[in-house]
Design an enzyme around this catalytic site. Sequence first.
Site, PDB file in Angstrom:
ATOM      1  N   ARG A  40      22.535  59.035 -39.515  1.00 53.52           N
ATOM      2  CA  ARG A  40      23.803  58.416 -39.172  1.00 53.52           C
ATOM      3  C   ARG A  40      24.712  58.129 -40.364  1.00 53.52           C
ATOM      4  O   ARG A  40      25.882  58.482 -40.342  1.00 53.52           O
ATOM      5  CB  ARG A  40      23.537  57.098 -38.425  1.00 53.52           C
ATOM      6  N   HIS A  86      25.627  64.769 -29.526  1.00 51.20           N
ATOM      7  CA  HIS A  86      25.692  63.421 -30.112  1.00 51.20           C
ATOM      8  C   HIS A  86      25.613  62.363 -29.005  1.00 51.20           C
ATOM      9  O   HIS A  86      26.636  61.935 -28.467  1.00 51.20           O
ATOM     10  CB  HIS A  86      26.997  63.270 -30.904  1.00 51.20           C
ATOM     11  N   TYR A 130      45.602  61.588 -25.133  1.00 55.22           N
ATOM     12  CA  TYR A 130      46.969  61.917 -25.531  1.00 55.22           C
ATOM     13  C   TYR A 130      47.032  62.822 -26.769  1.00 55.22           C
ATOM     14  O   TYR A 130      48.012  63.537 -26.961  1.00 55.22           O
ATOM     15  CB  TYR A 130      47.761  60.637 -25.833  1.00 55.22           C
TER      16      TYR A 130
END
Length: 883
Positions: A40, A86, A130
């Site tokens: 990570r 993931h 968006y």
Amino acid sequence: MSTPPSTVPEPPVDRVHDRVLEQEMHHSYIDYAMSVIVGRALPLVGDGLKPVHRRILWSMWESGATHDRAFRKSARTVGDVLGKYHPHGDMAVYDALVRMAQSFSLRYPLIDGQGNFGSIDGDSPAAMRYTEARLSAIAEELLLDIEKETVEWIDNFDGTLKEPLLLPSKVPNLLVNGSAGIAVGMATNMPPHNLGEVADALLLLLAHPDASLDDVMKVVPGPDFPTGGYVSTEGIREAYETGRGMIHIRGSAEIRERGGKDEIVITETPYEVNKAALLELIADLVKGKRIDGITDLRDESDRHGTSVVLELRRDAPAEIVLNRLYEHTPLETSFGVINLCLVEGHPRVLPLLELLALHLDHRRTILTRRTKFDLKKTEERLHLLEGFLTAIDHIDEVIRIIRRSKDVQVAETNLMGKFLLSSEQAKAILDMRLARLTALEREAVEKEKAEKEALAKHLKAILASPKLLDQLVADELADLKKRFGDPRRTRIVPAFTERTLEDLIPDTDVVVLVTRDGYVKRLPLDQYRRQRRGGRGLIQMETKEEDFVIRTFVTRTHSDVLFLTNLGRVYQLKAYELPEGSRHSKGKAVINLLPKLKEGERVQTLLPLRDLASEGSLIFATRKGLVKRTTLDQYQNIRTNGIQAVLLEEGDELVDVSLVTGETTELVLATQAGQLVRFLLSELRPMGRATYGVIGVRLSEGKDDRVVAMAPVNERFPMLLSLTTTGYGKRSPTADYRRTRRGAKGVRTIKTGGRNGTVVAVLPTTDASEVLVTTQHGITIRMAVKGIRSQARNTLGVRVIRLDEGDTVRDAVILEPPIEGLVGEGSGEKPGRAVKATPEAPEPPADEDEAEDEEGEEPRKKPGKEDSDDDTEDDNASPAQAR
């Protein structure tokens, strides 16, 4: 109805184990910590990516979201990454994608984003539904050749797909984009660098594997942050040498004038500093009176860049206010370097040299695997081409066998038995179109076979030669630098944590004026406008009664100024330490600037130098014609009470000091009586500081002669400008002055006596030069040298400046182009050209004998009448001389 057999219950499984709590906590915490460290928080040294970034890039590459395709919704990319590779929260993936698209976060963004991806003010990006994104061109260089078995693959979280363990990464991404992450018990914080500089460093290591850190730091002097600004050299070497350190960074701010008031404009902020939070802090400090002098604060930033305007009170010193901003706000901050990354699964802190070496090893491994893959595919193709040629050579038999075969499998077996073909060759022949059987197709197959054989030979040579492999790496780096290299954004400056006065003063061109009584001041060069020859000039210094300006020179505010005294000692000041005055101020006494002057000691010569650490020699000239050469390194450490620069005979004094760098340079010495000697610098051997010097020119006897000018000349200066005390002058070709030996009497440079008076200056010039002439009464004129007519040596010249009654020319200095924004020593002053602060010269004699011309020219005749106001040449000059 029969009853079902009874089920025998299974004995209970004992899932309870007795464990010591401390041991269980130890093992569980270690497992958790390693999971965070490896999976990570820390990047791999090979591609410089954490798992989430690697998965995003691979998923976009896999789905075809490359830089030459249309943008696609970020939500689609996030969904692909979550569903395939993931298994974490969607915001974790989207935040990572957003950061890779921010030009103020990554030096070379890996994602090309469209839409609102946040701002340097800390604004959040728009929702993923968006925004749109695709890979940037440089990101594709990280994934190139991934399909050629160049990297290892592992199962994804559910075992249904494969994902790359690392990327081929042609780009040294870990160095150019840096990394930041917090693991368990450790953290990484690596600064970004310039791609061109890192590529040069890698090329240096390829050519010289034993290169030192000093060698590498010549091409990688420090980090290069995406937001620009400044970085101090303090701490950089320690960080590069150990992998840990603290470097200091500062935003870029400049002082401007608007409406008669100063304002501070912040144009660049330090890396990872929130601009909106910075402005809030400045406003709070102003309200709390921690910073005084700011009347208004405006953020005029737009898509073209940052622009934060701080308006100041009229009486507020801008430099001091800016200094306060650096002290109390993140406009100056620090960056803690921790080069921590994963190397073969283990976290390690790496110095710069090891980071570079590991990237080269990574690329060698990738290229070796790619070459083996290409060789395998080439050999497979060669194998098929050999089968095609066999089939074409026996086409009739091949067709007969195929026609007689019951099915494809039988045909394949028969072909293999008849022509000793492999199964792959037989299948390829059966799949071959009939059009491939023509004669032209045979030529094409033979050509392709020859190309594949050459390629296979080349690939085998690469695998057998480490030198060829390194050449491939070098070619890749050169190509990356050419396509993606850009200029450095962050300027590297000396340590600014001390905040010296020099850091607060802009480095601009200034003119320094010196009077006979030892007053000095500096003025901006832009106060001098160019005039035509014969103009009257401008008053530039008010002097007290019986005092007058004797010398002028041009330098930069950050340059060193050496003060040489009548005792042969030298003192040092920065040009900005000289008092800045107006046109009508008289300046400040030198004795107040140099309090360590001894009794009876006075300044006679000033020498502006851009850098005392540069190479070269100082050439000293005295009134009695002596010259001395001393290497500049002997003046590196000048104490506040001065050091001995030259020994002077009784009654002698310094005239000029110049800095020269090349052995091919020539020196000219001019005397008051109009004689000039020209000889090679090599005739002067270097001497120590406490020495007298040797004869440079022999003065005319019985004429109260003395040296008035000394200057280095070379091919850059084709003309010599001679000026007299009465304001007349002329240019003559340097080649007209024949070279002599040191110690000669020389040749005439201009006629003296009568209207001309005596020589006051001889200056090397070009057609593009300008001259700044200063008179005894403080009048200064700036004009183009080209406007002064070129004449023969033994002429009177033309009027250069029109003098008032009782005024005389005291000094002149040459300005070399370009006048504005000059790099180096002032606006064109020859590097190291000294300026003199000598006592008043005697009035020119009314009637003086003619000096003998050593070139056999005719003695000059007495002028028939005084020169009229039309500035023509001498009435008795010949037409040739006039031309």
